[in-house]
Design an enzyme around this catalytic site. Structure first.
Site, PDB file in Angstrom:
ATOM      1  N   SER A  82       0.817  -1.225   0.000  1.00  0.00           N
ATOM      2  CA  SER A  82       0.000   0.000   0.000  1.00  0.00           C
ATOM      3  C   SER A  82       0.844   1.265   0.000  1.00  0.00           C
ATOM      4  CB  SER A  82      -0.900   0.039   1.232  1.00  0.00           C
ATOM      5  OG  SER A  82      -1.610  -1.152   1.367  1.00  0.00           O
TER       6      SER A  82
HETATM    7  N1  SAH Z   1      -0.008  -5.570   3.946  1.00  0.00           N
HETATM    8  C1  SAH Z   1       0.759  -5.871   2.747  1.00  0.00           C
HETATM    9  C2  SAH Z   1       0.048  -5.536   1.457  1.00  0.00           C
HETATM   10  C3  SAH Z   1      -1.202  -6.291   1.282  1.00  0.00           C
HETATM   11  S1  SAH Z   1      -1.684  -6.648  -0.394  1.00  0.00           S
HETATM   12  C4  SAH Z   1       2.114  -5.183   2.776  1.00  0.00           C
HETATM   13  O1  SAH Z   1       2.400  -4.427   3.707  1.00  0.00           O
HETATM   14  O2  SAH Z   1       2.896  -5.432   1.852  1.00  0.00           O
HETATM   15  C5  SAH Z   1      -2.962  -7.778   0.054  1.00  0.00           C
HETATM   16  C6  SAH Z   1      -2.453  -9.137   0.447  1.00  0.00           C
HETATM   17  O3  SAH Z   1      -3.553  -9.880   0.952  1.00  0.00           O
HETATM   18  C7  SAH Z   1      -1.915  -9.950  -0.738  1.00  0.00           C
HETATM   19  O4  SAH Z   1      -0.640 -10.393  -0.475  1.00  0.00           O
HETATM   20  C8  SAH Z   1      -2.908 -11.091  -0.859  1.00  0.00           C
HETATM   21  O5  SAH Z   1      -2.334 -12.290  -1.334  1.00  0.00           O
HETATM   22  C9  SAH Z   1      -3.405 -11.215   0.561  1.00  0.00           C
HETATM   23  N2  SAH Z   1      -4.701 -11.881   0.736  1.00  0.00           N
HETATM   24  C10 SAH Z   1      -5.800 -11.830  -0.058  1.00  0.00           C
HETATM   25  N3  SAH Z   1      -6.804 -12.567   0.454  1.00  0.00           N
HETATM   26  C11 SAH Z   1      -6.335 -13.110   1.612  1.00  0.00           C
HETATM   27  C12 SAH Z   1      -6.896 -13.993   2.588  1.00  0.00           C
HETATM   28  N4  SAH Z   1      -8.133 -14.463   2.482  1.00  0.00           N
HETATM   29  N5  SAH Z   1      -6.120 -14.325   3.654  1.00  0.00           N
HETATM   30  C13 SAH Z   1      -4.848 -13.874   3.779  1.00  0.00           C
HETATM   31  N6  SAH Z   1      -4.271 -13.062   2.870  1.00  0.00           N
HETATM   32  C14 SAH Z   1      -4.993 -12.674   1.807  1.00  0.00           C
END
Ligand code: SAH
Length: 235
Positions: A82
């Site tokens: 983000s």
């Molecule tokens: N917080 C992260 C960015 C998040 S991007 C950072 O600091 O880099 C969103 C992430 O959520 C992705 O890696 C995606 O694979 C994950 N995601 C999506 N659905 C999910 C779920 N049901 N459980 C766990 N992770 C999930």
């Protein structure tokens, strides 16, 4: 004169060491001042933390030069880290205390987890994509974060064995709040997520648990990658 020269050389040497150790220090401070503080984030602990965590080490080597710019960045697997302002805003909204335990859903690069780890006692973070979970775990360990646990799973179901949590942060867009996560939140706990059913825009939403009641506050429009897995079934 000789003493002055020695002092000057020592100071120059120190400045060089600091810059060599972290060539992105200036860029990171500028990011904090301009993009984060400049937009109204005022919690001092959050600002100091955003100025400390080496964001460039959470992205691919080719992206490092852009790590402190005011936008999200690709982290592989079609996912993104983000925008720094949004990371700071979500963190501030959770109003975290040093003694607390936090659950993150969506580890991604591990950057948000590192920010949390600087601010609280324990961080638990869940990632649904194995390559990202493995990479984040390795990176966080190499950077010396010992109070973060990474798990490869669907975050919809939370982390029952480690519950309840003082705060929960979901960093992927969901069209509803997974009920297991509400259950795993302490009374008085806070949960923040991008809530919405469209791919392009959601509302950053802060939920406070007060007994059986949920206090809901909408913050700003945001655009996150979708939460996948169980959350997309049936609803
Ligand atoms: N917080 C992260 C960015 C998040 S991007 C950072 O600091 O880099 C969103 C992430 O959520 C992705 O890696 C995606 O694979 C994950 N995601 C999506 N659905 C999910 C779920 N049901 N459980 C766990 N992770 C999930």
């Amino acid at each position: 004169m000789k003493k002055t020269m020695v002092l000057l050389c020592t100071l120059l040497g120190m400045a060089f060491t600091v810059l060599a150790a972290d060539p992105y220090l200036d860029k990171r401070q500028a990011m904090v001042e301009h993009d984060i503080k400049g937009r109204g984030v005022s919690d001092q602990r959050v600002l100091v933390t955003m100025g400390r965590v080496p964001r460039h080490l959470f992205v691919d080597e080719r992206q490092r030069g852009r790590a402190y710019a005011d936008h999200p960045l690709p982290i592989g697997e079609g996912q993104t880290i983000s925008q720094p302002y949004v990371v700071a805003l979500m963190t501030e909204a959770l109003n975290l205390k040093p003694s607390e335990r936090v659950l993150e859903i969506g580890t991604g690069s591990g950057y948000q987890a590192a920010v949390l780890a600087e601010l609280v006692k324990e961080v638990y973070t869940i990632e649904i994509r194995k390559p990202l979970a493995d990479m984040a775990e390795k990176r966080l360990h190499e950077l010396g974060y010992r109070n973060v646990r990474v798990r490869y799973a669907d975050g919809y179901f939370g982390w029952e064995e480690r519950a309840p949590f003082d705060a929960i942060i979901i960093t992927a867009a969901a069209n509803h709040i997974p009920p297991p996560l509400i259950r795993q939140l302490k009374d008085g706990g806070r949960l923040i997520l991008p809530l919405g059913s469209t791919v392009y825009s959601q509302t950053l939403t802060l939920v406070k648990k007060r007994g059986e009641r949920l206090n809901v506050e909408q913050i700003i429009p945001v655009a996150f990658v979708p939460m996948t897995g169980e959350v997309q079934k049936g609803k």
